[in-house]
Motif scaffolding. Sequence first.
Motif, PDB file in Angstrom:
ATOM      1  N   ILE A  76       9.047  -5.335  26.107  1.00 22.25           N
ATOM      2  CA  ILE A  76       9.655  -6.267  27.061  1.00 22.25           C
ATOM      3  C   ILE A  76       8.708  -7.405  27.420  1.00 22.25           C
ATOM      4  O   ILE A  76       9.131  -8.565  27.523  1.00 22.25           O
ATOM      5  CB  ILE A  76      10.097  -5.510  28.335  1.00 22.25           C
ATOM      6  CG1 ILE A  76      11.203  -4.516  27.974  1.00 22.25           C
ATOM      7  CG2 ILE A  76      10.597  -6.484  29.395  1.00 22.25           C
ATOM      8  CD1 ILE A  76      11.690  -3.684  29.134  1.00 22.25           C
ATOM      9  N   ALA A  77       7.414  -7.110  27.594  1.00 17.80           N
ATOM     10  CA  ALA A  77       6.453  -8.158  27.934  1.00 17.80           C
ATOM     11  C   ALA A  77       6.377  -9.197  26.810  1.00 17.80           C
ATOM     12  O   ALA A  77       6.368 -10.411  27.069  1.00 17.80           O
ATOM     13  CB  ALA A  77       5.074  -7.548  28.185  1.00 17.80           C
ATOM     14  N   GLU A  78       6.346  -8.726  25.572  1.00 16.03           N
ATOM     15  CA  GLU A  78       6.306  -9.651  24.439  1.00 16.03           C
ATOM     16  C   GLU A  78       7.612 -10.435  24.334  1.00 16.03           C
ATOM     17  O   GLU A  78       7.609 -11.621  23.986  1.00 16.03           O
ATOM     18  CB  GLU A  78       6.061  -8.876  23.143  1.00 16.03           C
ATOM     19  CG  GLU A  78       4.652  -8.297  23.017  1.00 16.03           C
ATOM     20  CD  GLU A  78       4.437  -7.616  21.687  1.00 16.03           C
ATOM     21  OE1 GLU A  78       5.364  -7.664  20.837  1.00 16.03           O
ATOM     22  OE2 GLU A  78       3.366  -7.034  21.482  1.00 16.03           O
ATOM     23  N   GLN A  79       8.711  -9.774  24.633  1.00 19.65           N
ATOM     24  CA  GLN A  79      10.014 -10.437  24.601  1.00 19.65           C
ATOM     25  C   GLN A  79      10.063 -11.583  25.606  1.00 19.65           C
ATOM     26  O   GLN A  79      10.509 -12.694  25.283  1.00 19.65           O
ATOM     27  CB  GLN A  79      11.117  -9.430  24.905  1.00 19.65           C
ATOM     28  CG  GLN A  79      12.511 -10.034  24.925  1.00 19.65           C
ATOM     29  CD  GLN A  79      13.558  -9.028  25.362  1.00 19.65           C
ATOM     30  OE1 GLN A  79      13.273  -7.846  25.547  1.00 19.65           O
ATOM     31  NE2 GLN A  79      14.777  -9.486  25.543  1.00 19.65           N
ATOM     32  N   GLU A  80       9.604 -11.337  26.833  1.00 15.87           N
ATOM     33  CA  GLU A  80       9.608 -12.377  27.868  1.00 15.87           C
ATOM     34  C   GLU A  80       8.683 -13.528  27.490  1.00 15.87           C
ATOM     35  O   GLU A  80       9.012 -14.701  27.698  1.00 15.87           O
ATOM     36  CB  GLU A  80       9.191 -11.771  29.209  1.00 15.87           C
ATOM     37  CG  GLU A  80      10.220 -10.794  29.776  1.00 15.87           C
ATOM     38  CD  GLU A  80       9.755 -10.163  31.074  1.00 15.87           C
ATOM     39  OE1 GLU A  80       8.529 -10.200  31.348  1.00 15.87           O
ATOM     40  OE2 GLU A  80      10.608  -9.627  31.813  1.00 15.87           O
ATOM     41  N   LEU A  81       7.530 -13.184  26.931  1.00 10.09           N
ATOM     42  CA  LEU A  81       6.568 -14.216  26.525  1.00 10.09           C
ATOM     43  C   LEU A  81       7.149 -15.088  25.418  1.00 10.09           C
ATOM     44  O   LEU A  81       7.038 -16.327  25.451  1.00 10.09           O
ATOM     45  CB  LEU A  81       5.261 -13.565  26.067  1.00 10.09           C
ATOM     46  CG  LEU A  81       4.137 -14.531  25.649  1.00 10.09           C
ATOM     47  CD1 LEU A  81       3.735 -15.402  26.830  1.00 10.09           C
ATOM     48  CD2 LEU A  81       2.933 -13.749  25.133  1.00 10.09           C
ATOM     49  N   ALA A  82       7.789 -14.437  24.433  1.00 11.44           N
ATOM     50  CA  ALA A  82       8.390 -15.187  23.331  1.00 11.44           C
ATOM     51  C   ALA A  82       9.502 -16.097  23.839  1.00 11.44           C
ATOM     52  O   ALA A  82       9.645 -17.241  23.397  1.00 11.44           O
ATOM     53  CB  ALA A  82       8.934 -14.217  22.274  1.00 11.44           C
ATOM     54  N   TRP A  83      10.302 -15.590  24.761  1.00 11.72           N
ATOM     55  CA  TRP A  83      11.400 -16.393  25.337  1.00 11.72           C
ATOM     56  C   TRP A  83      10.849 -17.660  25.992  1.00 11.72           C
ATOM     57  O   TRP A  83      11.344 -18.759  25.740  1.00 11.72           O
ATOM     58  CB  TRP A  83      12.174 -15.559  26.344  1.00 11.72           C
ATOM     59  CG  TRP A  83      13.298 -16.300  27.013  1.00 11.72           C
ATOM     60  CD1 TRP A  83      13.209 -17.159  28.069  1.00 11.72           C
ATOM     61  CD2 TRP A  83      14.684 -16.268  26.660  1.00 11.72           C
ATOM     62  NE1 TRP A  83      14.439 -17.653  28.404  1.00 11.72           N
ATOM     63  CE2 TRP A  83      15.367 -17.121  27.564  1.00 11.72           C
ATOM     64  CE3 TRP A  83      15.407 -15.583  25.678  1.00 11.72           C
ATOM     65  CZ2 TRP A  83      16.743 -17.324  27.495  1.00 11.72           C
ATOM     66  CZ3 TRP A  83      16.791 -15.774  25.626  1.00 11.72           C
ATOM     67  CH2 TRP A  83      17.437 -16.641  26.523  1.00 11.72           C
ATOM     68  N   SER A 100      15.475 -15.195  20.841  1.00  5.31           N
ATOM     69  CA  SER A 100      15.427 -13.724  20.773  1.00  5.31           C
ATOM     70  C   SER A 100      15.103 -13.261  19.352  1.00  5.31           C
ATOM     71  O   SER A 100      15.950 -12.682  18.670  1.00  5.31           O
ATOM     72  CB  SER A 100      16.767 -13.127  21.230  1.00  5.31           C
ATOM     73  OG  SER A 100      17.147 -13.609  22.503  1.00  5.31           O
ATOM     74  N   PRO A 101      13.880 -13.502  18.903  1.00  6.34           N
ATOM     75  CA  PRO A 101      13.513 -13.084  17.535  1.00  6.34           C
ATOM     76  C   PRO A 101      13.639 -11.587  17.318  1.00  6.34           C
ATOM     77  O   PRO A 101      13.775 -11.138  16.183  1.00  6.34           O
ATOM     78  CB  PRO A 101      12.050 -13.558  17.407  1.00  6.34           C
ATOM     79  CG  PRO A 101      11.574 -13.733  18.812  1.00  6.34           C
ATOM     80  CD  PRO A 101      12.765 -14.162  19.596  1.00  6.34           C
ATOM     81  N   HIS A 102      13.608 -10.807  18.407  1.00  5.43           N
ATOM     82  CA  HIS A 102      13.726  -9.357  18.267  1.00  5.43           C
ATOM     83  C   HIS A 102      15.123  -8.929  17.821  1.00  5.43           C
ATOM     84  O   HIS A 102      15.337  -7.761  17.486  1.00  5.43           O
ATOM     85  CB  HIS A 102      13.374  -8.669  19.588  1.00  5.43           C
ATOM     86  CG  HIS A 102      14.226  -9.095  20.740  1.00  5.43           C
ATOM     87  ND1 HIS A 102      14.072 -10.298  21.381  1.00  5.43           N
ATOM     88  CD2 HIS A 102      15.271  -8.481  21.365  1.00  5.43           C
ATOM     89  CE1 HIS A 102      14.966 -10.401  22.340  1.00  5.43           C
ATOM     90  NE2 HIS A 102      15.705  -9.323  22.354  1.00  5.43           N
ATOM     91  N   LEU A 103      16.092  -9.855  17.805  1.00  6.11           N
ATOM     92  CA  LEU A 103      17.431  -9.515  17.323  1.00  6.11           C
ATOM     93  C   LEU A 103      17.397  -9.091  15.853  1.00  6.11           C
ATOM     94  O   LEU A 103      18.230  -8.302  15.415  1.00  6.11           O
ATOM     95  CB  LEU A 103      18.366 -10.725  17.470  1.00  6.11           C
ATOM     96  CG  LEU A 103      18.914 -11.017  18.875  1.00  6.11           C
ATOM     97  CD1 LEU A 103      19.702 -12.309  18.877  1.00  6.11           C
ATOM     98  CD2 LEU A 103      19.779  -9.871  19.368  1.00  6.11           C
ATOM     99  N   THR A 104      16.440  -9.626  15.108  1.00  3.91           N
ATOM    100  CA  THR A 104      16.362  -9.314  13.679  1.00  3.91           C
ATOM    101  C   THR A 104      15.297  -8.273  13.366  1.00  3.91           C
ATOM    102  O   THR A 104      15.020  -7.990  12.204  1.00  3.91           O
ATOM    103  CB  THR A 104      16.060 -10.592  12.877  1.00  3.91           C
ATOM    104  OG1 THR A 104      14.845 -11.186  13.369  1.00  3.91           O
ATOM    105  CG2 THR A 104      17.194 -11.594  13.024  1.00  3.91           C
ATOM    106  N   SER A 105      14.684  -7.726  14.396  1.00  2.00           N
ATOM    107  CA  SER A 105      13.651  -6.718  14.171  1.00  2.00           C
ATOM    108  C   SER A 105      14.219  -5.328  14.430  1.00  2.00           C
ATOM    109  O   SER A 105      15.304  -5.180  14.974  1.00  2.00           O
ATOM    110  CB  SER A 105      12.450  -6.967  15.090  1.00  2.00           C
ATOM    111  OG  SER A 105      12.826  -6.799  16.453  1.00  2.00           O
TER     112      SER A 105
END
Length: 275
Positions: A185-192, A174-179
């Motif tokens: 959401i689409a980028e979040q799922e892809l990164a996961w 979850s790199p978005h935790l530090t952003s």
Amino acid sequence: MAEVSTVVLLDPLRPDVVPIEAVSFLSGPVQIDGTVPEPVRVALPQSTAGAAVIVMMDGDGPRIAALATSGARIVRAAPVHGDRLVEAASIMDRLWKRGGWEATQTHESLSVYLVEETYEVLDAILSGDEIDLREELGDLLLQVLFHSRIAQAHGVFELDDVAGALIDKLVHRSPHLTSSGVVDIAEQELAWERLKDVEKARASSMDGIAKSQPPILLAKKVMNRAARAGVTEIIPQATLESLIERCREADAALVDALDLLIAEVRNWETQQSRA
């Protein structure tokens, strides 16, 4: 005897931690209540009978309420989110150490309960009953506590290791935790998924599929993985869909038969209660 003006309450879950607000009150004479464990007692100032400040364990509601009513200031640490999880783990540990039924269980013997509790959670979700869902999630949590305690008894891992592994996974994936800002959401799922693939380093997209799940769910998982791998023509889609439909029909027929049996049992029980 001097009237108690301040009550410093220690948390039973972490009795050796003093609330920061209480530090100033411990610089003078204090009474140490008999509820305070000996290892904590020896770390505190020597107990002075009749002191206006008393240190005691939190939890004795009526006694604490009486002191508050008499005008005493109550000092306690703010509750920590997740404290009840710690308490639940402590109770599980106490049950295990008593050597009863709990201590005779294995991962295998509990597996049927794990599956059953999972489906009861799903039933609660489908019913829309939030109170029922809360209870069923508690039963599912018990399974996590139980399996962790079994592993601890065998020196493999314990509950903190399970939580630690989850924390590491959540943070890493979850790199978005530090952003800052709005999360896509689409980028979040892809990164996961990308980070998951790196972690697992699987030789095949078919690795890691739980074969013990119901056939229809297994079919969906395999077909999704196959599509991601670009392999979709080995077995015709129509053939797979036909097999899945047959499974659905068989499941529906079985559920209908069981519903009849459930109704019959309830009817019999009603008749017996009236007899």
